[in-house]
Every structure is written in structure tokens, then in C-alpha cells.
Design a protein around this motif. Structure first.
Motif, mmCIF file in Angstrom:
data_model
loop_
_atom_site.group_PDB
_atom_site.id
_atom_site.type_symbol
_atom_site.label_atom_id
_atom_site.label_comp_id
_atom_site.label_asym_id
_atom_site.label_seq_id
_atom_site.Cartn_x
_atom_site.Cartn_y
_atom_site.Cartn_z
ATOM 1 N N ALA A 156 13.390 42.009 -2.978
ATOM 2 C CA ALA A 156 12.775 43.325 -2.781
ATOM 3 C C ALA A 156 12.692 43.742 -1.323
ATOM 4 N N ALA B 129 12.676 47.711 0.689
ATOM 5 C CA ALA B 129 11.292 48.156 0.844
ATOM 6 C C ALA B 129 11.204 49.465 1.625
ATOM 7 N N LEU C 172 11.364 51.478 -1.911
ATOM 8 C CA LEU C 172 10.023 51.191 -2.431
ATOM 9 C C LEU C 172 8.939 51.974 -1.705
ATOM 10 N N ARG C 173 9.156 52.298 -0.425
ATOM 11 C CA ARG C 173 8.174 53.072 0.339
ATOM 12 C C ARG C 173 8.607 54.518 0.556
ATOM 13 N N LEU D 204 10.797 50.063 -10.235
ATOM 14 C CA LEU D 204 11.832 49.373 -9.483
ATOM 15 C C LEU D 204 11.353 48.015 -8.988
ATOM 16 N N LEU D 205 10.105 47.949 -8.539
ATOM 17 C CA LEU D 205 9.567 46.666 -8.083
ATOM 18 C C LEU D 205 9.473 45.670 -9.236
ATOM 19 N N SER E 289 11.722 42.389 -8.462
ATOM 20 C CA SER E 289 10.996 41.213 -7.979
ATOM 21 C C SER E 289 10.157 40.547 -9.054
ATOM 22 N N ARG F 262 8.786 53.921 -8.304
ATOM 23 C CA ARG F 262 8.847 52.806 -7.360
ATOM 24 C C ARG F 262 8.220 51.557 -7.958
ATOM 25 N N ARG F 263 7.164 51.727 -8.723
ATOM 26 C CA ARG F 263 6.555 50.568 -9.385
ATOM 27 C C ARG F 263 7.508 49.960 -10.414
ATOM 28 N N LEU G 194 4.560 46.081 -0.755
ATOM 29 C CA LEU G 194 5.826 46.718 -0.390
ATOM 30 C C LEU G 194 5.888 48.166 -0.849
ATOM 31 N N LEU G 195 5.011 48.566 -1.770
ATOM 32 C CA LEU G 195 4.980 49.956 -2.230
ATOM 33 C C LEU G 195 4.183 50.857 -1.306
ATOM 34 N N THR H 261 -1.604 51.495 -6.393
ATOM 35 C CA THR H 261 -0.250 51.365 -6.899
ATOM 36 C C THR H 261 -0.169 51.371 -8.422
#
Length: 880
Positions: A527, A531, A535-536, A548-549, A553, A545-546, A585-586, A608
Motif C-alpha cells: 500500500a 498512499a 489513498l490520500r 482500495l486499502l 493491504s 479509498r477505503r 495511509l488514508l 476513515t
């Protein structure tokens, strides 16, 4: 004189430039169009160059963390024999992968001449064995998009774009293949590509895996026979992979539970892990049918596979009597034999065809099922030989009340034999005997056991009398070796403290810290490169984004996280820190100080939308238990019960019981699920699986928000849930939320107090409705609390929602004007002051009371309370 001449020349040049100014301007106009074309060409060249270097990325030698961009790829074969020539490189690659499947170079003419002859008259079949139009259409609909195409480069979405026409076009082809027992040469043609395994050096072809890319009609033709193959497969519960109902974490969980139960019994135990070199490529195809007594072509295949000459007779005898597909119908066997005959492939970018004579062609839709036949036959032979030698006795199996059988959890080509004994000396003897049996049975099937480090190894835990003397003999100079002899050959197997099994790390101590560190490092490495860009990225919603994480990961952690035992203090701290680091990382840190913008896990997970670290593990355990029930993992469930009986409060089921209490505290769990644990929970999961998973997800969110007050039947005096807008009361919080959405059109608490795109509490303009609602609801709950406390509700009929326009991405801006004292003044303070004034002067009117309270801001809540006190001063509102 020189100065005068210089000035005269200067004036002459200036006059010339001024005279030709119009010509110069026209010249620049003519140059502008080619300049733009040159700029476009530069951009195109830059994009092409990026694509070119991206294509060269797999060919660069691996570095520690950085790939050197211009280092040449050097493949070595032997001592110092380098092959820098691309033609020689392709030839060496082709010869390596051809040797794995006993292949030889051939031509198209030879391939066409090898077509099967006309079927014999006794080759009858039943009409029910032929594919129908409905079945073919269902197969076309099941095509997975994104798969690499075959030699014709026609992707799968072309066939899936019109399933009806595709099925009608493929039906005559499928019927002809079944009736005439032949297959189109185009369906047999495959492109062979190599994928780096990610282990070892990329310069060695042994660290690459060959994948066959078939045409989509050929895949569908083979997939139509997959159901008949699965019906003919007689595999036990522990044999998983390549068949429906397989659960990958169950094999790893069974291994952990076996070790935990043996440690609780203080028994010596071991796990023997087996690895085979090129398992899918070294399958003897003659074993599926009745092989000839002795065929020169068959012996040629064995020589190409480098099978030792002393095993030729045993391999021929096994292939002659195996007949692994004997439970299939004769027509089904003939169809599978047609698929496995006259196979060939070629490397991409190479025009040389290679005819293959062994293997099940990885990449084929029936390759995993055919290999499962061979693996099931191998495990059955090892179990029968071990029963004859009396090696199946096991105290752990007796505690679980399991039948007398070999505990050998298998997933595809990964196998592990579990042993336990009261005596450490007898355990080592049984381990050597089982290694001998497994080696002989593998060689009978033309397999090549891999005894390298990290491949075929044993995890041994000695216990009981004499363990110290045996440990001195076994663990010599930190090199643990277990020797066994087969015939005139002696083999050595390493005894290691830990082994990576089915994506998880198993150790002798039984703790999860090694697996935990490995999983967290792998998840963060996957991840971290995305990031900053993904992710950010504030332009992407937090939900995407959540997601994708989770896919990048957390999926690496959840693979075996549910099988971990009870975490200790060090393991819990490591898990909480690692999980928070991933979720962070988010978010973005403070740009000035570098400190986290969300300090604690509670605030971080609330922002998040991720569950807390402990809640995440609880949810994974509950979901894993439900999957084990639905997939009917009876052996694992019996082993968990045995571990619970011999362990005192440290078993996995004890942890699950605490998770069930957490679930019942956060949701309205039926009473039957909590009775007679775990039988009651099993009955509830099997009866209502969807409801159970939904309750687990709700419980994970319960800790991120204030839990609602539940009206319980056992407490009739409990106050119902009241709507603050209309005063209606409801029995549950869910009913209240449904009422607010249906009647008052409120999606959230913030929607009731926010009008437009700005926050009325902090006077910040967010330029879009979604951003201001996210600010009030999640980012700054103080604004939401102040607005609700003061009753700053908006009329739903006149509420302005606003449409997202071009300014929706603008940064948040502070509006002009003073802030309302919503956060500094509380309605309770105004009520206390009003009550005190009325106590001193009971006859104050409403207007006099408002003038006396001019220091307070008269919000709607304060206005209503003061009016109520002025009209009915006997009412006590100090607790409001």
C-alpha cells in the motif's frame, strides 16, 4: 571616427529591423504551426518512451528496493555461460519449459497429421452427456473479464458481449467435438508465457512459472466437462483446492489447532511439509486411462522427465493400473483423452512450435481438477502404506474422536502430514518412516521431491522423557537435519522452527508474532507506493479509498488473521500499531509539525470508517467460524472442540466465546445464539447466515458511535427512542432512523441542522453539500453537538441542498462575520440563570426575562425554554 561609424551602423541596423518588422511577424506566424506540431511530437515521444521503459521493467535485474534502470539482463546457464543474445535467450527459455512437459520441437504439418482417426463403432454415448445451448450460454456468461487472450488475441469480452449469438455459434463446434472425438487445432494452440515467482533470482528460469494462454472457445469446451470430473473425484475433506467448497484458511487453522492441542497434552508433535518440483508439469497423462503395458513413446516421456531408470518399472505398473478416471463414463473419458492428446504450444514472440506429452497444462480450466486426481491418489497410497506400518496412532486424533486416518491437509500441490506421540523417540522414527513412504510413492508417480531449504522440511517439537538427548542429536551446530534412506540413497530433510504454510507462518512455539510481522510488512509494502497518489487523494471519496486499502493491504492480513491464537501483550501492541499505521495511509499528517492529524485509533477509525483493531480481529474470527460451518469443515470443528477440552481458557473457541459476548452487547443478537455455546451459535449461523454477517458488520460500527439505548423486554421502564423533531416514540433506534428518513427526509444528524454548503457553527464555506455534511458529522463533531443542543434545525421544505458545480473542489474558506456563541454558551446555563431570576422575582414577564438574560444568545432552544419558564415557572428544566 570609429565611434561615429559605429553609431551610424547601429542606426542603419535599427532602421532595417523596423522596416522588416512586418516580414518578421509573418515569419513567426508561419513558424508557430510547426512548433505546435513539434511539441505534440515531443509529448508523444515522451509517452512512448515511458511505455517502452515500463515494458522493460520485468527484464531488469532485481535490486534490494530499487530497480536499476539501465542494467542489462544476464541469464546464466552453467558456470559462466552467459546468454546475452535475445535469440539464444528465447531458445534457452523454450528448451527449459519444453523439458518440464517432456516436449519436443515440431511443425504444423506434424501437428495436423497427428489428428485422431474416425471414432470406433463401439464409441457410444448418451444424449445427456452432450452440451446443450443453455449450458453453453451459461458458460459464456461466466467468462471472467480481464484475462489474457490466446494466440488470436481475441479477448473474452468479445464473446460475452452477445451471449446468445456466441452460444449458437459454439454449439455445432461443441457437438462435433463430442461426437467425432476431435478438437479444433486452434483450440489446442496455446501461447506460453512465463511469470516470475517473486522468489530467488530472476536470472534463473527455474524461478519462473509457465502459464498456457488458450483460446476462449477452447476454455469453454473444457469447462463443460468440469462438472463430470468433479463428480468422479473421490477426495476427502482435508483435500482441498480445485474443487467446490474449498476453504484455504481451514488447512492452516487445522495445523495451528493440532499444535495447540498437542502442546496442551504435552505430547511430542511434528508437521512434515512436502514440496514437489514442477508438480503440474510432471503429471503422467497415461495414469488417467488404461496405459499400455510397455510403450517406447511412454519410456521416451519418462527419459525426458529425467525419471531414474530404477523407477521405470514402478511408474509403468502404476500408470497401467491407476485409471484415475474410471468413475467417469466411457464417453467422458474419451473426451478428456481427446483434450490431452496432440497438445502443443509456442513462446510469445517465437515461431517454433513445441509438442508436449506430460503435464496438465497450467492455465487450462480443468488443470486443477486433473491434478487433484493425482494428489488424492498419492495421499491415499501414503495412508494405506502408513496403516500397514502402524503409523496412524495419534493422541490428538483420539482426543478429537476422529476415525483412524492420516491427518494430511492438502491444498493443490501443498501437503502436510501431522504427527503426535507420547514419546519423542518414537515420533522421530515415525517421521523417518513417513518420509520414506512419501518419497517412494512420489517417485512411482514420476514426481521429483524438492529437498532444498524452505521446500520439503519438518517442524518438530520434542517433549517427554529423553527429549534433551534427542535434541542434541537432532540439532547439531544449529543445523537440524533428519536423515532417511530409500534403497541405496540417503536423503536429508531440514528441521526448522517455523514454516510458511498456505500463506501463514507456523512456528514451534505456537504464537502469532512471526506471522503478524510478516503480514504487516507485506501489507504496508503493497500500500505504501500508492498512499500519496491514490489513498490520500482528496478527489476520491473516502469509501472508494477505503475499499482500495482493503483490497491492497488488509486482504493480505485477513488471510490467516482469524486463525491466530490469543494475542499476548507484545502481539496486541504490535497489531494495534501496525493496523493504525495502515489505516493512517488514508489520512494526511499535519503539514507544519508532521504530527498525525488524528492522534488515536478511535478518532482515526471514526474518520476513515474502519473498525477498531480489536473489533477487526473479532469480526474476522466470527466470519471465519461461519465459513467453516457453511463449508462443512467437520475435522477442524472436532479439533477445535478437543483443544477446548484440554486447554484452560486459552483455546480458540474461548476467544470466539468472548467475541460472541461482544457481538451480543453491540447488536440485538437472538437468544438462541448465546445458549449452549457453540452449538447454539452453529444453529443460528446455519439457519440465518446472511443475518449473522450483517450483525457482525453492525457490531463493528457500534464502537465508533454512541451506542443507542435499546428498549428491552426485560426492562419495561426503559424509555423508547423519541424523535426530537416531532416527538413520536419508537421501540428501536433502527425504527427511529427509518422514521426520520421517511418523514423528515434526514439521512444523518448533520442534514437536520445544515442548510446550504456552509457550517453555521464555525462559518466555514465548503462549496458542496457532501463536504459540509462530512465536516459536521465526522470531522468536527463539536459543531454537530452545538447545533443540536441549541436546536438549530432547518425546515426540510425550504432546505437548500445545492448542486455540485465547478467550485466543489475549492478549499474550505472562512466566511466574514462574527461566530455565534454556540460552543461557548450552553442552553443549560441560560435555563439556570432564568430559574434563578424567577426564584428571586416570581412575577417577571416574558419580555422582562428576556431583557434580564441579554448576555445569552437566544437560540431556538433557549427561546423555547425561556418562553416555557415564563408561562409555567413551576416546571424544572435544570436537567435539560
Amino acid at each position: 571616427m570609429h565611434l561615429a561609424s559605429s553609431q551610424s551602423q547601429k542606426y542603419a541596423v535599427a532602421a532595417t529591423v523596423h522596416h522588416n518588422l512586418e516580414e518578421v511577424q509573418s515569419l513567426f506566424d508561419r513558424i508557430e504551426v510547426p512548433a505546435l506540431q513539434v511539441a505534440e511530437g515531443v509529448e508523444l515521444l515522451r509517452a512512448t518512451g515511458c511505455a517502452f521503459y515500463k515494458a522493460l521493467a520485468p527484464l531488469r535485474p532485481p535490486g534490494k528496493k530499487i530497480l536499476k534502470p539501465f542494467a542489462p539482463l544476464v541469464i546464466t546457464r552453467g558456470e559462466g555461460n552467459q546468454l546475452p543474445d535475445p535469440i539464444a535467450l528465447t531458445k534457452d527459455k523454450r528448451e527449459h519449459f519444453a523439458a518440464l512437459e517432456a516436449g519436443e520441437e515440431t511443425t504444423l504439418a506434424e501437428l495436423f497429421s497427428g489428428a485422431p482417426a474416425q471414432p470406433a463403432l463401439d464409441c457410444t454415448f448418451d444424449l445427456r452427456e452432450l452440451p446443450t445451448l443453455t449450458q453453453i450460454e451459461h458458460l459464456v456468461r461466466s467468462i471472467q473479464l480481464g484475462k489474457a487472450p490466446g494466440p488470436s488475441s481475441v479477448p473474452g469480452w468479445v464473446w460475452k458481449s452477445n451471449t446468445t449469438k456466441a452460444a449458437r455459434a459454439l454449439l455445432p463446434l461443441f457437438l462435433k467435438a463430442h461426437v467425432r472425438l476431435t478438437e479444433p487445432i486452434q483450440s489446442k494452440a496455446t501461447d506460453l508465457i512465463s511469470l516470475f515467482k517473486g522468489k530467488g533470482s530472476a536470472r534463473d528460469w527455474c524461478n519462473h512459472r509457465a502459464i498456457c494462454l488458450l483460446e476462449e472457445p477452447g476454455k469453454l469446451l473444457r469447462k463443460a466437462s468440469r462438472a463430470a470430473l468433479l463428480d468422479a473425484l473421490q477426495a476427502k475433506e482435508l483435500h482441498q483446492g480445485g474443487m467446490p467448497g474449498s476453504l484455504l484458511p481451514s488447512g492452516h487453522h487445522l495445523l495451528r489447532t493440532f499444535f495447540a492441542t498437542a502442546r496442551a497434552q504435552r505430547s511430542a508433535h511434528a508437521a512434515l511439509f512436502f514440496d514437489v518440483t514442477s508438480a503440474y508439469y510432471r503429471v503422467i497423462r497415461e495414469c488417467f486411462f488404461k496405459a499400455p503395458d510397455c510403450d517406447e513413446a511412454f519410456l521416451t516421456v519418462l527419459r525426458r522427465l529425467e525419471v531414474p531408470a530404477e523407477y521405470f518399472h514402478e511408474v509403468v505398473c502404476w500408470a497401467r493400473g491407476a485409471a484415475l478416471l474410471e468413475r467417469m463414463s466411457p464417453h467422458g473419458q474419451r473426451v478428456i483423452k481427446t483434450f490431452m492428446s496432440n497438445t502443443h504450444c509456442k513462446m510469445r514472440g517465437d515461431g517454433v512450435y513445441v509438442g508436449t506429452h506430460a503435464g496438465v497444462r497450467p492455465g487450462d480450466t480443468i488443470a486443477d481438477v486433473l491434478f487433484a486426481f493425482v494428489q488424492a491418489d498419492l495421499v491415499k497410497a501414503i495412508e494405506q502404506a502408513a496403516a500397514r506400518e502402524g503409523l496412524l496412532e495419534c493422541p490428538v486424533r483420539e482426543a478429537a474422536s476422529l476415525p483412524l486416518s492420516l491427518l494430511c491437509p492438502t491444498w493443490a500441490d501443498d501437503s502436510a502430514i501431522l504427527l503426535a506421540d507420547r514419546s519423542s523417540e518414537r515420533l522421530l522414527q515415525r517421521a523417518r518412516c513417513l518420509f520414506q513412504i512419501a518419497h517412494r510413492e512420489m517417485m512411482r508417480r514420476a514426481k521429483a521431491p524438492n529437498y532444498k531449504a524452505g521446500k520439503t522440511e519438518a517442524v518438530v517439537h520434542l517433549s517427554g522423557k529423553g527429549k534433551r538427548e534427542l535434541a542434541r542429536e537432532l540439532f547439531v551446530r544449529q543445523q537440524s537435519r533428519l536423515h532417511f534412506t530409500v534403497g541405496q540413497h540417503t536423503f536429508t530433510v531440514g528441521c526448522v522452527p517455523g514454516y510458511s504454510h498456505l500463506g501463514g507462518r507456523v512456528t514451534v512455539k505456537g504464537n502469532a508474532i512471526a506471522d503478524l510481522r510478516q503480514k504487516l510488512a507485506s501489507a504496508f509494502a503493497a500500500a505504501r507506493p500508492l498512499a500519496r497518489t491514490v489513498l490520500r487523494n482528496k478527489h476520491l471519496p473516502i469509501a472508494q479509498r477505503r475499499q482500495l486499502l482493503n483490497g491492497l493491504s488488509l486482504s493480505r492480513i485477513t488471510h490467516t488473521a482469524a486463525t491466530w491464537p490469543r494475542l499476548g501483550v507484545e502481539e496486541s501492541a504490535l497489531w494495534s500499531a501496525g493496523y493504525s499505521k495502515l489505516v493512517r495511509l488514508l489520512t494526511s499528517d499535519d503539514r507544519w509539525t508532521g504530527a498525525p492529524s488524528l492522534p488515536g485509533p478511535q478518532e482515526l477509525c471514526r474518520y476513515t470508517g474502519m473498525p477498531l483493531p480489536d473489533s477487526f480481529l473479532r469480526c474476522e474470527r466470527l466470519h471465519h467460524f461461519a465459513r467453516c460451518l457453511t463449508h462443512q469443515q467437520e475435522t477442524l470443528l472436532a479439533m477445535l472442540q478437543a483443544e477446548r477440552q484440554v486447554s484452560a481458557g486459552t483455546s480458540w473457541l474461548e476467544q470466539l466465546g468472548k467475541d460472541l459476548q461482544w457481538l451480543s452487547a453491540g447488536t440485538e443478537l437472538p437468544a438462541i445464539a448465546s445458549l449452549n455455546f457453540p452449538e447454539g451459535l452453529q444453529a443460528f449461523i446455519l439457519e440465518c447466515p446472511t443475518r449473522f454477517h450483517r450483525l457482525v458488520r453492525k457490531a463493528a460500527w457500534a464502537e465508533l458511535r454512541q451506542p443507542p439505548t435499546k428498549a428491552s423486554a426485560s426492562n419495561p421502564d426503559a424509555a423508547p427512542h423519541t424523535c426530537p423533531l416531532c416527538g413520536d416514540a419508537f421501540a428501536s433506534f433502527q425504527a427511529l432512523r427509518a422514521h426520520r428518513f421517511a418523514v423528515h427526509h434526514l439521512r444523518s444528524d448533520a442534514a437536520a441542522v445544515v442548510d446550504g454548503t456552509s457550517c453555521p457553527c464555525c462559518l466555514t464555506e465548503f462549496w458542496s453539500r457532501d463536504r459540509v455534511l462530512r465536516h459536521v458529522q465526522h470531522d468536527r463533531p463539536a459543531c454537530l453537538e452545538a447545533l443540536w443542543t441549541h436546536g438549530m434545525f432547518v425546515n426540510p421544505l425550504t432546505q437548500v441542498h445545492g448542486e455540485p458545480g465547478q467550485t466543489a473542489h475549492y478549499p474550505a474558506t472562512r466566511l466574514a462575520g462574527p461566530l455565534l456563541p454556540l460552543t461557548t454558551q450552553s442552553p443549560a446555563d441560560a435555563v439556570d440563570a432564568a430559574v434563578q431570576l424567577l426564584a428571586e422575582e416570581p412575577g417577571l414577564s416574558h419580555e422582562d426575562l428576556r431583557q434580564a438574560l441579554d448576555a445569552f444568545y437566544f437560540s431556538p432552544a433557549v427561546t423555547d425554554c425561556v418562553a416555557l419558564l415564563a408561562n409555567e415557572p413551576a416546571i424544572d428544566l435544570t436537567g435539560t
